[in-house]
Design a protein around this motif. Structure first.
Motif, PDB file in Angstrom:
ATOM      1  N   SER A 261       4.453  -4.046 -12.681  1.00  0.00           N
ATOM      2  CA  SER A 261       4.357  -5.479 -12.427  1.00  0.00           C
ATOM      3  C   SER A 261       4.997  -6.270 -13.558  1.00  0.00           C
ATOM      4  O   SER A 261       5.727  -7.237 -13.332  1.00  0.00           O
TER       5      SER A 261
ATOM      6  N   ILE B  52       4.053   6.474 -10.098  1.00  0.00           N
ATOM      7  CA  ILE B  52       3.173   6.074  -8.989  1.00  0.00           C
ATOM      8  C   ILE B  52       3.249   7.080  -7.854  1.00  0.00           C
ATOM      9  O   ILE B  52       2.240   7.399  -7.215  1.00  0.00           O
TER      10      ILE B  52
ATOM     11  N   TYR C  11       0.820   0.609 -11.918  1.00  0.00           N
ATOM     12  CA  TYR C  11       1.148  -0.595 -11.152  1.00  0.00           C
ATOM     13  C   TYR C  11       1.225  -1.815 -12.067  1.00  0.00           C
ATOM     14  O   TYR C  11       2.101  -2.678 -11.901  1.00  0.00           O
TER      15      TYR C  11
ATOM     16  N   LYS D  57      -2.461  -4.686  -6.478  1.00  0.00           N
ATOM     17  CA  LYS D  57      -2.832  -3.282  -6.286  1.00  0.00           C
ATOM     18  C   LYS D  57      -3.570  -2.750  -7.508  1.00  0.00           C
ATOM     19  O   LYS D  57      -4.566  -2.012  -7.372  1.00  0.00           O
TER      20      LYS D  57
ATOM     21  N   ASP E  88       2.196  -5.627  -7.047  1.00  0.00           N
ATOM     22  CA  ASP E  88       1.751  -4.563  -7.956  1.00  0.00           C
ATOM     23  C   ASP E  88       0.499  -4.961  -8.728  1.00  0.00           C
ATOM     24  O   ASP E  88      -0.413  -4.148  -8.918  1.00  0.00           O
TER      25      ASP E  88
END
Length: 376
Positions: free
Chosen positions: A57, A43, A53, A75, A72
């Motif tokens: 997650s 990232i 992300y 996002k 996450d």
């Protein structure tokens, strides 16, 4: 230098993909901490890739950091509205946090995009059922309904069929023989008769009432440590007297001392920060020191957090985490541990142990099914 479709340069894109590949391998090896580390590096190299992300997650979900997982997943969806796994993982995190309406909205999105996905459909139906149940409970809530169902059951009138060969209580009493028979019965993956289950539940309910009534009397002035499930508090000034006054005979609230005792976690830096779990807080060594000094305690013992060695000593030896479930959920690879307190100073001695074979039943199947949808 050429840029990728996500805005990263070609070199950064390749480096980020290399970090993701390492993270994926760590994830497959169930080393979720390192997986999170390398997804984070990916990232940092390319912050516009929804998959990075989304994958992080999922790793956060596996480590029960639901707050981070939610952030996450959100996002990921912001970066790519068509990234369906982002919606799925955001729903999973919201379910774990008890935010069922928000979870239902995302499950609905998943089902509409993938109408033939049986697992997604099952999760949608499960979540929808909970939302409706919660609404019904709010609609009919009153003092009379706060009584336990145990109080209204006519257990003695229930009959046990002749063909039932499982364990039975002796004159309604839970004996050592019953418990041994029950353990073997469950190992054989057989079901306890509902009358026996209600009898056991009734005994447990009575014991819990006694425990609630007595628990405040058990905090001895000679005690030099404090044991809790989660950790310390979102604000300073909480005393043992305040803890004694907490009404424990209820569902935990979303904030306050009872919530903190259940869900907070220690952090290495001083001060407090937003919880990785999405509820309560994280507290630093300075918070621990102030609490111990104000309450004349030597250290705290808490659980609620998987540790590779089964235990961890932090905050200059004043905060001890002990976790007794080895290879948690059959996927974490951790040792289990327990503490033996000895001597007049109650010095902790740690005992570690590994997992042993268990019946062929999926561990925490109700929870693991929430963590579907693999990496990319």
């Amino acid at each position: 230098m050429a840029e990728g479709a996500d805005g990263a340069s070609g070199e950064q894109h390749d480096q980020a993909e290399g970090m993701k590949a390492k993270a994926n391998q760590y994830f497959k090896d169930k080393d979720y901490d390192n997986a999170i580390k390398y997804y984070t590096l990916a990232i940092e190299l390319n912050s516009e890739n929804a998959i990075y992300y989304g994958n992080r997650s999922l790793a956060y979900l596996r480590t029960e950091c639901y707050g981070y997982a939610l952030s996450d997943a959100t996002k990921a969806v912001e970066l790519d509205k068509k990234y369906i796994k982002g919606y799925y993982r955001r729903a999973t995190a919201n379910m774990a946090l008890g935010k069922f309406k928000a979870a239902l909205k995302d499950y609905d999105t998943v089902v509409k995009v993938k109408p033939n996905d049986k697992d997604a459909k099952m999760k949608y139906q499960e979540c929808n059922k909970i939302v409706k149940q919660k609404a019904f409970e709010r609609a009919i809530a009153n003092d009379e309904l706060k009584r336990s169902v145990v109080d209204s059951l006519d257990i003695e009138s229930m009959t046990i069929e002749d063909d039932y060969t499982g364990p039975k209580l002796e004159d309604g009493k839970v004996t050592l023989k019953f418990m041994k028979d029950l353990m073997q019965w469950f190992k054989d993956q057989k079901k306890l008769h509902r009358k026996c289950a209600y009898q056991v539940r009734s005994c447990c309910f009575l014991i819990s009432r006694l425990a609630v009534a007595q628990c405040n009397r058990e905090m001895s002035g000679l005690q030099r440590h404090k044991i809790m499930h989660g950790g310390l508090f979102s604000e300073d000034g909480i005393t043992l007297e305040d803890i004694k006054k907490i009404d424990r005979n209820r569902q935990p609230p979303d904030s306050g001392p009872m919530c903190d005792l259940l869900w907070s976690d220690p952090q290495p830096q001083n001060g407090r920060s937003i919880s990785k779990r999405g509820v309560s807080c994280q507290f630093g060594p300075d918070v621990t020191s102030r609490f111990l000094e104000e309450n004349k305690l030597d250290y705290i013992i808490r659980s609620h957090e998987v540790k590779p060695e089964g235990y961890e000593i932090t905050h200059n030896g004043k905060c001890i985490t002990v976790f007794s479930a080895p290879n948690y959920c059959d996927q974490m690879g951790n040792q289990g541990a327990y503490i033996h307190l000895t001597g007049s100073d109650l010095k902790p001695i740690f005992h570690q142990f590994k997992t042993v074979p268990h019946p062929n039943v999926k561990p925490m199947a109700y929870a693991n099914s929430l963590l579907q949808m693999g990496m990319m």
